[in-house]
Design a protein around this motif. Sequence first.
Motif, PDB file in Angstrom:
ATOM      1  N   HIS A 259      48.629  95.296  24.985  1.00 40.98           N
ATOM      2  CA  HIS A 259      48.107  94.729  23.743  1.00 40.98           C
ATOM      3  C   HIS A 259      46.572  94.689  23.764  1.00 40.98           C
ATOM      4  N   GLU A 260      45.995  94.292  24.888  1.00 39.49           N
ATOM      5  CA  GLU A 260      44.540  94.234  24.989  1.00 39.49           C
ATOM      6  C   GLU A 260      43.941  95.638  25.083  1.00 39.49           C
ATOM      7  N   MET A 261      44.606  96.539  25.795  1.00 43.00           N
ATOM      8  CA  MET A 261      44.135  97.915  25.868  1.00 43.00           C
ATOM      9  C   MET A 261      44.118  98.560  24.485  1.00 43.00           C
ATOM     10  N   ALA A 262      45.161  98.302  23.702  1.00 47.20           N
ATOM     11  CA  ALA A 262      45.216  98.858  22.349  1.00 47.20           C
ATOM     12  C   ALA A 262      44.103  98.287  21.483  1.00 47.20           C
ATOM     13  N   ALA A 263      43.792  97.003  21.682  1.00 44.77           N
ATOM     14  CA  ALA A 263      42.660  96.405  20.960  1.00 44.77           C
ATOM     15  C   ALA A 263      41.352  97.082  21.341  1.00 44.77           C
ATOM     16  N   ALA A 264      41.214  97.452  22.618  1.00 45.28           N
ATOM     17  CA  ALA A 264      39.996  98.140  23.062  1.00 45.28           C
ATOM     18  C   ALA A 264      39.896  99.519  22.420  1.00 45.28           C
ATOM     19  N   ALA A 265      41.003 100.256  22.405  1.00 52.19           N
ATOM     20  CA  ALA A 265      40.989 101.577  21.774  1.00 52.19           C
ATOM     21  C   ALA A 265      40.682 101.468  20.285  1.00 52.19           C
ATOM     22  N   ALA A 266      41.273 100.480  19.625  1.00 50.66           N
ATOM     23  CA  ALA A 266      40.999 100.276  18.202  1.00 50.66           C
ATOM     24  C   ALA A 266      39.537  99.904  17.975  1.00 50.66           C
ATOM     25  N   THR A 267      38.960  99.122  18.873  1.00 49.23           N
ATOM     26  CA  THR A 267      37.548  98.766  18.759  1.00 49.23           C
ATOM     27  C   THR A 267      36.668 100.002  18.818  1.00 49.23           C
ATOM     28  N   LEU A 268      37.046 100.989  19.619  1.00 50.75           N
ATOM     29  CA  LEU A 268      36.264 102.227  19.684  1.00 50.75           C
ATOM     30  C   LEU A 268      36.321 102.980  18.355  1.00 50.75           C
ATOM     31  N   VAL A 269      37.475 102.978  17.701  1.00 52.68           N
ATOM     32  CA  VAL A 269      37.569 103.588  16.376  1.00 52.68           C
ATOM     33  C   VAL A 269      36.679 102.828  15.389  1.00 52.68           C
ATOM     34  N   ARG A 270      36.708 101.483  15.462  1.00 47.83           N
ATOM     35  CA  ARG A 270      35.836 100.671  14.595  1.00 47.83           C
ATOM     36  C   ARG A 270      34.353 100.925  14.923  1.00 47.83           C
ATOM     37  N   LEU A 271      34.059 101.143  16.181  1.00 46.58           N
ATOM     38  CA  LEU A 271      32.679 101.399  16.589  1.00 46.58           C
ATOM     39  C   LEU A 271      32.179 102.709  15.985  1.00 46.58           C
ATOM     40  N   ALA A 272      33.035 103.723  15.985  1.00 43.55           N
ATOM     41  CA  ALA A 272      32.668 104.984  15.356  1.00 43.55           C
ATOM     42  C   ALA A 272      32.355 104.773  13.881  1.00 43.55           C
ATOM     43  N   GLU A 273      33.171 103.995  13.209  1.00 45.26           N
ATOM     44  CA  GLU A 273      32.936 103.704  11.787  1.00 45.26           C
ATOM     45  C   GLU A 273      31.632 102.947  11.594  1.00 45.26           C
ATOM     46  N   ALA A 274      31.361 101.984  12.475  1.00 45.00           N
ATOM     47  CA  ALA A 274      30.128 101.193  12.344  1.00 45.00           C
ATOM     48  C   ALA A 274      28.890 102.073  12.459  1.00 45.00           C
ATOM     49  N   TRP A 275      28.910 103.027  13.379  1.00 45.77           N
ATOM     50  CA  TRP A 275      27.753 103.895  13.543  1.00 45.77           C
ATOM     51  C   TRP A 275      27.615 104.896  12.394  1.00 45.77           C
ATOM     52  N   ALA A 276      28.742 105.239  11.759  1.00 43.54           N
ATOM     53  CA  ALA A 276      28.695 106.236  10.690  1.00 43.54           C
ATOM     54  C   ALA A 276      28.477 105.640   9.308  1.00 43.54           C
ATOM     55  N   THR A 277      28.555 104.309   9.213  1.00 47.34           N
ATOM     56  CA  THR A 277      28.474 103.639   7.915  1.00 47.34           C
ATOM     57  C   THR A 277      27.079 103.070   7.696  1.00 47.34           C
ATOM     58  N   PRO A 278      26.364 103.444   6.666  1.00 43.07           N
ATOM     59  CA  PRO A 278      25.029 102.898   6.425  1.00 43.07           C
ATOM     60  C   PRO A 278      25.063 101.374   6.322  1.00 43.07           C
ATOM     61  N   GLY A 279      24.020 100.745   6.870  1.00 42.90           N
ATOM     62  CA  GLY A 279      23.906  99.300   6.770  1.00 42.90           C
ATOM     63  C   GLY A 279      24.680  98.563   7.812  1.00 42.90           C
TER      64      GLY A 279
END
Length: 427
Positions: free
Chosen positions: A407-427
């Motif tokens: 469950h925690e590992m999956a949260a970490a992997a999902a955070t990496l997907v969110r991190l990609a979005e954060a870097w690609a999203t203006p603001g």
Amino acid sequence: MAPFTSSLAEQLAPDLLDRFLRYVRIDTQSSRATGRRPSTLGQLDLSRLLVEELRALGLADAELTANGYVMATLPANGADPAASVADAPVVGLLAHVDTSPDAPAAGVEPLVHRDYDGAPIALPRGDTVLDPAAMPELGRARGHTLVTSSGDTLLGADDKAGVAEIMAAVAHLAANPQLPRPTLRIGFTPDEEIGEGGLDFDIERFGARCAYTVDGSDLGELQDETFTAAEAVLTIHGVEVHPGFATGKLVNAARLAARVIAALPSDTLTPETTSGREGFIHPHEVTASPGEATVHFIVRDFEDDLLAQHVELLRSTAERIVAEEPRASMELDVRPQYPNMRDHLAATPEVVELAERALRAEGLTPVRTPIRGGTDGSLLSARGLPTPNLFTGGHEYHSVREWASLHEMAAAAATLVRLAEAWATPG
């Protein structure tokens, strides 16, 4: 079963588990004794597999460099279709393939425990028991799917959990090109556990603005501060004589080494008596005979001046005790291992801020704790690649009690997907 942190984490979990179970079975234990880089050939077995898997995901430039590093690129896919991908930042994701030399690591047989009930877990080998009374993190994992070893080896979650999480996140992003992402540079390093993962890493070739190591532990961890570390090797020379004729002649280096260790503080400045931002002097290996004794110490603190004080205490203690026997002599060789990344990350606050945004997007509260250890990011940050650290969901590292929460590992992997979005999203 306990719920996952998000539907994305739940979606990533099956692929993540398959990858993790595959990776931990490969013996990648590093060694302080070989003098090679990578220090062991088993690390290359996993690295070659990762190159094959990355290419299968469409990362055609995936490569294993001559000095044992895996590098690959997932090109940018901006949130704004009109934006040029050439303007997107390049962000690195890093994990290390080696496992610790401090516990048995050959023949790992992972066990999956679904819907953990909160009771002690008796593993089938080595009389190893995982007891939540002694492991608060385990007690908080009730209802999770857990992965352990069979009890006589470490598991390898440090850092194959991080490797699997990066791979699962990259697979998801590659399969869903509509998701916004920057250019991602993927890197897997050897020999992190012996402090050499960042030494030969080609930062220019990697070509990233910043990177994140996925090498932490507890859910939500985001770390931008580590110990500053030094290794100290004390060698004491005695006078060896046949014990039957030793009266007035023998100078026992082994006894002198034992006296040095005993003279160091035992109620402070030890790993077992310190926490938080407190440093220590830790003798972790002794080789001794009457003629010569060698003691390997690791010395740690978060402040450079305090680290220097610890080294001086070790030196003065050894010199005082050895000087009591004029026929003995000693040398103390001190080698820097890695720096505190804190000061090197201060100039790029957005690197940590965007990681916090990603954690919150996954529904997590960022846990800002200093690392009582180091990561590849320690040296890489000092070398000019800002590299904070993210959690993995692995626990009890460097021991046969090591375990990981899916469950925690999956949260970490999902955070990496969110991190990609954060870097690609203006603001």
